[in-house]
Design a protein around this motif. Structure first.
Motif, PDB file in Angstrom:
ATOM      1  N   VAL A  46       0.842  -1.199   0.000  1.00 52.67           N
ATOM      2  CA  VAL A  46       0.000   0.000   0.000  1.00 52.67           C
ATOM      3  C   VAL A  46       0.875   1.247   0.000  1.00 52.67           C
ATOM      4  O   VAL A  46       1.633   1.479   0.944  1.00 52.67           O
ATOM      5  N   GLU A  48       1.063   5.658  -1.051  1.00 53.40           N
ATOM      6  CA  GLU A  48       0.391   6.888  -0.610  1.00 53.40           C
ATOM      7  C   GLU A  48      -0.723   7.289  -1.566  1.00 53.40           C
ATOM      8  O   GLU A  48      -1.889   7.359  -1.186  1.00 53.40           O
ATOM      9  N   SER A  87      -2.944   1.935  -3.343  1.00 60.47           N
ATOM     10  CA  SER A  87      -2.557   3.145  -2.614  1.00 60.47           C
ATOM     11  C   SER A  87      -3.633   3.509  -1.606  1.00 60.47           C
ATOM     12  O   SER A  87      -4.784   3.090  -1.727  1.00 60.47           O
ATOM     13  N   THR A  88      -3.259   4.349  -0.673  1.00 58.40           N
ATOM     14  CA  THR A  88      -4.189   4.823   0.348  1.00 58.40           C
ATOM     15  C   THR A  88      -5.330   5.597  -0.294  1.00 58.40           C
ATOM     16  O   THR A  88      -6.493   5.362   0.019  1.00 58.40           O
ATOM     17  N   ILE A 104      -7.963  11.011   2.673  1.00 62.35           N
ATOM     18  CA  ILE A 104      -7.461   9.724   3.161  1.00 62.35           C
ATOM     19  C   ILE A 104      -8.576   8.951   3.851  1.00 62.35           C
ATOM     20  O   ILE A 104      -8.786   7.759   3.579  1.00 62.35           O
ATOM     21  N   SER A 108      -9.724   5.469   2.348  1.00 63.60           N
ATOM     22  CA  SER A 108      -9.307   4.281   3.091  1.00 63.60           C
ATOM     23  C   SER A 108     -10.490   3.580   3.729  1.00 63.60           C
ATOM     24  O   SER A 108     -10.565   2.351   3.733  1.00 63.60           O
ATOM     25  N   LEU A 112      -9.881   1.204   0.491  1.00 62.32           N
ATOM     26  CA  LEU A 112      -8.666   0.473   0.856  1.00 62.32           C
ATOM     27  C   LEU A 112      -8.951  -0.655   1.845  1.00 62.32           C
ATOM     28  O   LEU A 112      -8.536  -1.796   1.639  1.00 62.32           O
ATOM     29  N   THR A 126       3.080  -1.398   4.350  1.00 60.46           N
ATOM     30  CA  THR A 126       2.725   0.008   4.207  1.00 60.46           C
ATOM     31  C   THR A 126       3.965   0.785   3.784  1.00 60.46           C
ATOM     32  O   THR A 126       5.008   0.689   4.413  1.00 60.46           O
ATOM     33  N   ALA A 131       0.323   5.776   4.474  1.00 55.19           N
ATOM     34  CA  ALA A 131      -0.301   4.447   4.556  1.00 55.19           C
ATOM     35  C   ALA A 131      -0.264   3.916   5.988  1.00 55.19           C
ATOM     36  O   ALA A 131      -1.226   3.281   6.448  1.00 55.19           O
ATOM     37  N   ALA A 134      -3.010   5.736   7.863  1.00 59.79           N
ATOM     38  CA  ALA A 134      -4.346   5.365   7.394  1.00 59.79           C
ATOM     39  C   ALA A 134      -4.769   3.981   7.882  1.00 59.79           C
ATOM     40  O   ALA A 134      -5.915   3.772   8.260  1.00 59.79           O
ATOM     41  N   LEU A 135      -3.846   3.031   7.877  1.00 59.14           N
ATOM     42  CA  LEU A 135      -4.211   1.656   8.222  1.00 59.14           C
ATOM     43  C   LEU A 135      -4.028   1.309   9.695  1.00 59.14           C
ATOM     44  O   LEU A 135      -4.767   0.481  10.228  1.00 59.14           O
TER      45      LEU A 135
END
Length: 189
Positions: A46, A48, A87-88, A104, A108, A112, A126, A131, A134-135
């Motif tokens: 993942v 950006e 990507s994010t 984002i 996401s 995502l 990531t 990323a 975000a995750l």
């Protein structure tokens, strides 16, 4: 989930991503970039956001950073055929700026995380701070890159973004060390 069902649901999700107009990024993009690769991948990478080349082609990591990523893949035994890359955010931010928090969170949460849920990978790599935040809602990549973080039966593996690795020799060395660890982790799944 069965392989065919997963593939069909992922294809439908990617159709929704290509038509998405939920944030400002949809107004400036040429093409949305849902992601690409094996829908049954054990490893998902993942990044950006799409860059200029990705925005033109609709494929992830095809520009200069993508060539550096391909070099890392070849060197450490990975193949685009067996992984999934996304990507994010799915649309290129204007002038390659960092995606904004609302962009984002929209991308996401709707796309995502659903991609990851459908693919059911064992490892999610990531690339960079965006990323990672975000995750995992984490910061401080320099302290945690190359470490394994387990959440929801997935091993998250933070490392630097290939764009940084191709520009900065110190980051390149760190990424190479991270990819050695990732190669060893891959053999255990």
């Amino acid at each position: 989930m069965k392989k065919q069902e997963r593939e069909a649901k992922l294809k439908e999700l990617h159709r929704r991503i290509r038509r998405c107009s939920l944030c400002f990024l949809s107004h400036s993009r040429m093409v949305a970039v849902p992601g690409r690769g094996n829908p049954n991948a054990k490893i998902v990478f993942v990044g950006e956001a799409p860059g200029n080349e990705e925005d033109k082609t609709g494929r992830p990591f095809v520009g200069r950073a993508g060539r550096f990523l391909d070099w890392l893949f070849e060197r450490y035994g990975f193949s685009r055929r067996f992984v999934f890359i996304t990507s994010t955010v799915k649309c290129r931010p204007p002038k390659n700026r960092k995606p904004r928090p609302n962009e984002i969170s929209t991308c996401s949460s709707l796309y995502l995380k659903e991609q990851i849920r459908l693919i059911e990978p064992k490892i999610v790599v990531t690339f960079g701070e965006v990323a990672l935040k975000a995750l995992l809602n984490l910061k401080g990549l320099s302290k945690i890159h190359g470490l394994q973080i387990k959440r929801d039966n997935i091993i998250y593996f933070p490392t630097y973004h290939p764009a940084s690795g191709m520009r900065f020799p110190d980051i390149r060395k760190k990424m190479m060390a991270d990819f050695r660890k990732l190669r060893n982790l891959k053999t255990k799944i």
